[in-house]
Scaffold this active site. Structure first.
Site: not given
Length: 400
Positions: A160, A293, A328
């Site tokens: 990620c 995040h 996400h």
């Protein structure tokens, strides 16, 4: 700060829409792209995701790609975002002398290989998709949108934080004089591998995610792509283009605490933010907004929150996670959220942290739920954290 690096163009596609204008409108209206699964071929229809609202065939048409060309969904998303970035940076009109293309992805072409693997075993009808499986093949397909020669073409795969690390790689190529400009970012579609893998980890919320909420229950997967064009000050002057902002600081750290979790004290996140601030020459009090995040998982939101408190003390700027709107986007998250952060910087607003209701008792701050801000934004910070504790922080600043 010496060796200034400027952002001169950017492009984006997510579940919020195609392009910067659609994205900006959706963020200001506090819209979410998260909903029921429409395009992914899976039985897990109960899990909400944020899909780009176009079929592969529709994206072929948007890009004027012949139907018989072999493209994966990740590559199609990437080409759409890349095209917008190149147009804004006027790359088609006057190319930089030396340019790099660095893209982040993890799934690559897995959406096709997982769909056709039985064909691979029993016949030769879909074998051409084998060549599009790996991450590097995705980068090569996306790069076809740029018709010029590149000094460097490379792929970053650090889960990620992939796209954020692609941005760092490109910036370092510029600073060391290897290239004059770099096209950097990432692309990722949703695959069954994604969905089933995260579900096995038991970190998917069966409702819309709620980052930094006491009752957070996990993340919602999203898909999308974003690319930004970064250039040296010399290249900007030679080409005569107007910069959008400065890429003023960045840093990567890796706490290597666990394969899928960050350290309880948020050490990796702390070091990434600390080192990015030091590189930029800024102090914590200079930051006007943090795009966190903020996955909505129990581990991330707590450890990232602890790291933010450690860095900013009693003067924490507005914090929000836009994964509550885009889902996400995994390997693309670093560039997707960088574009969103730059939009907030240029338009002086705070993207809202959707679905928040109850504060976390462990944190001294709550996320921003309103898009309004009482002051001009001059410096914004965005976090991108990957599996294995691979943590990256980027800072963008206005040019004056």
């Amino acid at each position: 700060m010496k060796d200034k690096i400027f952002v001169t163009g950017m492009g984006i596609i997510t579940g919020l829409g195609i392009g910067k204008d659609d994205t900006l409108r959706a963020l200001l209206d506090k819209q979410s792209g998260i909903g029921s699964i429409r395009y992914l071929q899976t039985i897990r229809k109960e899990l909400p995701v944020s899909e780009v609202q176009f079929t592969n065939k529709q994206m072929y048409q948007l890009l004027n790609i012949p139907d018989d060309d072999i493209y994966t969904r990740t590559a199609l998303l990437g080409r759409i975002a890349l095209k917008e970035a190149l147009q804004e940076a006027k790359i088609y009109e006057k190319r930089p002398n030396r340019i790099a293309f660095i893209s982040g992805t993890t799934v690559g072409g897995m959406d096709k290989s997982e769909q056709y693997y039985k064909d691979f075993l029993h016949n030769n009808h879909k074998n051409h998709y084998i060549e599009t499986h790996d991450c590097g093949a995705t980068t090569e397909l996306i790069s076809k949108e740029y018709s010029g020669n590149c000094e460097v073409v490379s792929t970053i795969s650090t889960a990620c934080s992939s796209a954020a690390n692609a941005m760092i790689f490109g910036a370092n190529l510029i600073k060391t004089g290897r290239v004059d400009a770099a096209i950097v970012g990432g692309s990722e579609c949703i695959s069954k591998f994604h969905l089933n893998g995260f579900n096995t980890l038991m970190i998917l919320d069966k409702n819309q995610c709620k980052p930094f909420d006491k009752n957070r229950a996990g993340l919602n997967l999203g898909e999308g792509a974003a690319f930004i064009v970064i250039e040296s000050e010399k290249s900007v002057k030679i080409r005569g283009v107007k910069p959008l902002c400065l890429f003023s600081g960045y840093a990567n750290s890796c706490d290597a605490y666990h394969q899928t979790a960050t350290s309880p004290d948020g050490k990796g996140a702390f070091l990434a933010m600390k080192n990015a601030l030091e590189q930029s020459g800024l102090k914590p009090e200079d930051i006007d907004y943090i795009n966190a995040h903020g996955t909505g998982t129990e581990n991330n939101d707590l450890t990232e929150g602890i790291a933010i408190m450690r860095i900013f003390g009693n003067n924490i700027p507005p914090v929000s996670s836009t994964k509550s709107a885009t889902g996400h986007t995994t390997s693309a998250a670093g560039s997707v959220e960088s574009v969103i952060s730059i939009l907030s910087l240029l338009n002086n607003f705070i993207p809202a942290n959707l679905n928040f209701k109850e504060p976390m008792s462990e944190l001294s701050f709550t996320p921003a739920v309103d898009t309004k801000t009482s002051k001009e934004l001059k410096h914004v910070l965005t976090n991108s954290f990957g599996f294995g504790g691979n943590d990256t922080c980027s800072i963008f600043s206005k040019t004056y």
